[in-house]
Design a protein around this motif. Sequence first.
Motif, mmCIF file in Angstrom:
data_model
loop_
_atom_site.group_PDB
_atom_site.id
_atom_site.type_symbol
_atom_site.label_atom_id
_atom_site.label_comp_id
_atom_site.label_asym_id
_atom_site.label_seq_id
_atom_site.Cartn_x
_atom_site.Cartn_y
_atom_site.Cartn_z
ATOM 1 N N VAL A 90 9.331 -11.942 41.494
ATOM 2 C CA VAL A 90 9.074 -12.007 42.900
ATOM 3 C C VAL A 90 8.400 -10.804 43.316
ATOM 4 O O VAL A 90 9.310 -9.733 43.143
ATOM 5 N N HIS A 91 7.066 -10.606 43.642
ATOM 6 C CA HIS A 91 6.724 -9.358 43.961
ATOM 7 C C HIS A 91 7.207 -8.823 45.184
ATOM 8 O O HIS A 91 7.513 -9.789 46.260
ATOM 9 N N LYS A 92 7.188 -7.587 45.337
ATOM 10 C CA LYS A 92 7.510 -6.877 46.844
ATOM 11 C C LYS A 92 6.420 -7.510 47.885
ATOM 12 O O LYS A 92 5.263 -7.509 47.378
ATOM 13 N N PHE A 105 2.948 -14.432 48.735
ATOM 14 C CA PHE A 105 3.245 -15.741 47.918
ATOM 15 C C PHE A 105 3.094 -15.179 46.490
ATOM 16 O O PHE A 105 3.294 -16.055 45.820
ATOM 17 N N ASP A 106 3.209 -14.110 46.118
ATOM 18 C CA ASP A 106 3.047 -13.655 44.648
ATOM 19 C C ASP A 106 4.335 -13.739 43.908
ATOM 20 O O ASP A 106 5.275 -12.927 43.992
ATOM 21 N N ILE A 107 4.641 -14.901 43.233
ATOM 22 C CA ILE A 107 5.842 -15.141 42.435
ATOM 23 C C ILE A 107 5.238 -15.517 41.323
ATOM 24 O O ILE A 107 4.571 -16.716 41.083
ATOM 25 N N SER A 140 -4.964 -8.180 43.665
ATOM 26 C CA SER A 140 -4.260 -9.197 43.780
ATOM 27 C C SER A 140 -4.102 -9.914 42.677
ATOM 28 O O SER A 140 -4.694 -9.913 41.501
ATOM 29 N N GLY A 141 -3.296 -11.269 42.650
ATOM 30 C CA GLY A 141 -3.430 -12.341 41.805
ATOM 31 C C GLY A 141 -2.718 -11.590 40.342
ATOM 32 O O GLY A 141 -1.885 -10.968 40.202
ATOM 33 N N LYS A 142 -3.351 -12.182 39.066
ATOM 34 C CA LYS A 142 -2.929 -11.668 37.960
ATOM 35 C C LYS A 142 -3.187 -10.119 37.494
ATOM 36 O O LYS A 142 -2.665 -9.707 36.612
HETATM 37 MN MN MN Z 1 1.649 -13.040 40.362
#
Ligand code: MN
Length: 304
Positions: A128-130, A136-138, A257-259
């Motif tokens: 889980v990102h800060k 919602f970056d998990i 963001s994302g990957k």
């Molecule tokens: Mn991610």
Amino acid sequence: MTIVVPSPAVQAALDAGKPVVALESTIITHGMPWPQNLEVARKVEETVRSAGAEPATIAVINGTLHVGLTDEQLQELAQARGVAKLSRADMAVCMAQGRTGATTVAATMIAAKLAGISVFATGGIGGVHKGAENSFDISADLQELSHTAVTVVAAGAKAILDLPKTLEVLETLGVPVIAFGQDQVPAFWSREAGLRAPLRMDRAQDIAKSHIMRGKLGLPGGQLVTNPIPKDAEIPRETLAPIIAKATQDAENHGISGKDVTPYLLQRIFELTDGLSLEANIALVLNNARLAAEIAQEMCNFDA
Ligand code: MN
Ligand code: PSU
């Protein structure tokens, strides 16, 4: 249509019931800079071998899912640019299009399971990102641990993540988080995260046994073994905290963001620590490879 291709050495080890340890390839293509990435990939394989198990580095190459790479394939992957970073969502698309991609923890688990490999060593898992309450970056790694019966040995979730939230999600998903040989969860570059681990085990044998026990109970999913970085290689948490904060801020300022988030942060922390973070990263990966080989051996004893 053959989709999974074990190397001759991996196939021979599996046929003979010998221990095999899966290894991921995203750490090579997105986790470390050239040429250290190739050196580390080779060293990890040697470490697994000298600990008595067969290494199986996993990647999709021209549409084929390879379990165990030749040194030539390893070299190509380490130098290639624009290699896809594959997780559960994009693995099949990459293969259908005949492309090349490196497997993350999630994708490596899927491949290992398909090939009949139960143990996998890496550096750190995604989590889980800060700021996940907004972004919602998990990482899909967490869900994969709840689906796929592979024991993953890591040095904890990276300190760039929100560790308490990561532990909460793993608990919700029913994933056992086992600290090896200590009460606290390790925080990747540092031995202690300041958080008590949900579970603790001190012997590879017990970890192998609980993996088998889960299977007997009919529980899907694997185990996360968190193995602290060796003392002489650790970077204290206090040293890293401001660096992580700076890297995280930079990522936000650049709209990453994302990957791209995890690779960006790893690279930025590498720069901000003048390469020190990479040295620690290497030490912990090798340490995890040794423990994974030991667990794989113990699993073979139970199978027999
Ligand atoms: Mn991610
Ligand atoms: N840990 C490392 N280096 C890495 C990764 C983890 O020390 O390169 C990679 C792993 O492949 C992991 C992935 O599965 O990052 C997680 O990416 P994401 O946060 O986008 O799910």
